[in-house]
Design a protein around this motif. Structure first.
Motif, PDB file in Angstrom:
ATOM      1  N   ASN A  60       0.832  -1.205   0.000  1.00  0.00           N
ATOM      2  CA  ASN A  60       0.000   0.000   0.000  1.00  0.00           C
ATOM      3  C   ASN A  60       0.868   1.257   0.000  1.00  0.00           C
ATOM      4  OD1 ASN A  60      -2.501  -1.355   0.054  1.00  0.00           O
ATOM      5  ND2 ASN A  60      -2.364  -1.634   2.285  1.00  0.00           N
ATOM      6  N   ARG A  61       1.973   1.200   0.736  1.00  0.00           N
ATOM      7  CA  ARG A  61       2.910   2.332   0.740  1.00  0.00           C
ATOM      8  C   ARG A  61       3.571   2.494  -0.626  1.00  0.00           C
ATOM      9  NH1 ARG A  61       4.568   4.127   5.731  1.00  0.00           N
ATOM     10  NH2 ARG A  61       5.463   5.808   4.485  1.00  0.00           N
TER      11      ARG A  61
ATOM     12  N   GLU B 267       2.204   1.695  -3.447  1.00  0.00           N
ATOM     13  CA  GLU B 267       1.187   2.269  -4.325  1.00  0.00           C
ATOM     14  C   GLU B 267       1.055   3.773  -4.090  1.00  0.00           C
ATOM     15  OE1 GLU B 267      -1.544   2.888  -7.189  1.00  0.00           O
ATOM     16  OE2 GLU B 267      -0.314   1.087  -6.875  1.00  0.00           O
ATOM     17  N   GLU B 268       1.133   4.190  -2.839  1.00  0.00           N
ATOM     18  CA  GLU B 268       1.096   5.624  -2.542  1.00  0.00           C
ATOM     19  C   GLU B 268       2.261   6.349  -3.211  1.00  0.00           C
ATOM     20  OE1 GLU B 268       1.124   6.003   1.667  1.00  0.00           O
ATOM     21  OE2 GLU B 268      -0.890   5.165   1.950  1.00  0.00           O
ATOM     22  N   LEU B 269       3.422   5.721  -3.168  1.00  0.00           N
ATOM     23  CA  LEU B 269       4.594   6.324  -3.786  1.00  0.00           C
ATOM     24  C   LEU B 269       4.425   6.372  -5.299  1.00  0.00           C
ATOM     25  CD1 LEU B 269       7.367   7.514  -3.132  1.00  0.00           C
ATOM     26  CD2 LEU B 269       8.340   5.218  -3.355  1.00  0.00           C
TER      27      LEU B 269
ATOM     28  N   GLN C 124       1.590   6.644  -6.963  1.00  0.00           N
ATOM     29  CA  GLN C 124       0.677   7.722  -7.272  1.00  0.00           C
ATOM     30  C   GLN C 124       1.362   9.081  -7.174  1.00  0.00           C
ATOM     31  OE1 GLN C 124      -2.314   7.301  -8.625  1.00  0.00           O
ATOM     32  NE2 GLN C 124      -1.852   5.107  -8.530  1.00  0.00           N
ATOM     33  N   TYR C 125       2.291   9.196  -6.217  1.00  0.00           N
ATOM     34  CA  TYR C 125       3.046  10.446  -6.085  1.00  0.00           C
ATOM     35  C   TYR C 125       3.929  10.662  -7.318  1.00  0.00           C
ATOM     36  CZ  TYR C 125       6.323  13.879  -4.203  1.00  0.00           C
ATOM     37  OH  TYR C 125       7.083  14.992  -4.017  1.00  0.00           O
TER      38      TYR C 125
ATOM     39  N   ARG D  21       2.063  12.010 -10.441  1.00  0.00           N
ATOM     40  CA  ARG D  21       1.458  13.349 -10.422  1.00  0.00           C
ATOM     41  C   ARG D  21       1.964  14.182 -11.605  1.00  0.00           C
ATOM     42  NH1 ARG D  21       2.632  16.482  -5.156  1.00  0.00           N
ATOM     43  NH2 ARG D  21       4.711  16.020  -5.950  1.00  0.00           N
TER      44      ARG D  21
END
Length: 208
Positions: free
Chosen positions: A196-197, A199-201, A203-204, A207
């Motif tokens: 999950n972390r 995936e967050e990275l 998405q970052y 951007r």
């Protein structure tokens, strides 16, 4: 032993190879061509020079990665050898000296595992880590990315290095390459990694 005495005299006395003290963490102290030209470097780079010269002469030298300080062991026979501090112009060390080095660096006792010879791959990994540290201290993102490319090649399954390389690639605007590193985590699902972390990275990184 007489041959090693001669080799030590030539390398450290006549040629003047020595440890770098002025700018210890400068990348030049890990770049072999600079170490040979300048005749100074880190313990591990000087150790590589000494090991290579010994090999050319038919002599055996092992790299010993004491915590925080690389030394070498001249091999005389299966059960005889001599530790040498290449950083200190070929100073001979006994076990008490090695114990002192280890206690001074990590506050622990010397173990037999610490005296185990390193493989060539382990030596290369340690050199790569030194270069990564040097680039990080100098705040040189381009160099950091280059050295992390090398480090991941040498240690393909290291999740720490791959994560560091993803960030370094993104920092120098290599977005597609950074995303490739993050995709590796999803493809391989290494143990202990929170996807999950990751995936967050990702998405970052995506951007606009």
């Amino acid at each position: 032993r007489d041959q090693f005495d001669v080799l030590r005299r030539i390398v450290f006395k006549e040629l003047g190879f020595h440890g770098s003290r002025h700018e210890y963490y400068h990348p030049a102290n890990s770049h072999m061509h600079r170490v040979i030209d300048d005749r100074e470097g880190l313990p591990i780079s000087l150790g590589v020079v000494y090991m290579a010269l010994a090999k050319e002469l038919g002599l055996s030298v092992e790299g010993i990665g004491l915590p925080g300080h690389f030394v070498v062991r001249e091999v005389y026979s299966d059960d005889e050898g001599q530790l040498v501090d290449v950083f200190e112009r070929g100073e001979l060390l006994d076990r008490k000296d090695a114990e002192r080095i280890v206690r001074g660096n990590i506050g622990a006792s010397l173990t037999e595992l610490m005296l185990k010879p390193m493989t060539n791959l382990e030596i290369l990994r340690r050199i790569a880590n030194n270069l990564i540290g040097a680039a990080d201290r100098r705040r040189d993102p381009a160099a950091l990315r280059r050295y992390l490319e090398l480090a991941v090649t040498l240690d393909y399954d290291s999740t720490q290095l791959r994560g560091m390389r993803a960030l370094a690639r993104y920092q120098v605007k290599r977005q597609a390459m950074a995303l490739e590193d993050l995709q590796w985590f999803f493809d391989n699902r290494p143990e202990g990694i929170d996807l999950n972390r990751i995936e967050e990275l990702r998405q970052y990184f995506l951007r606009p």
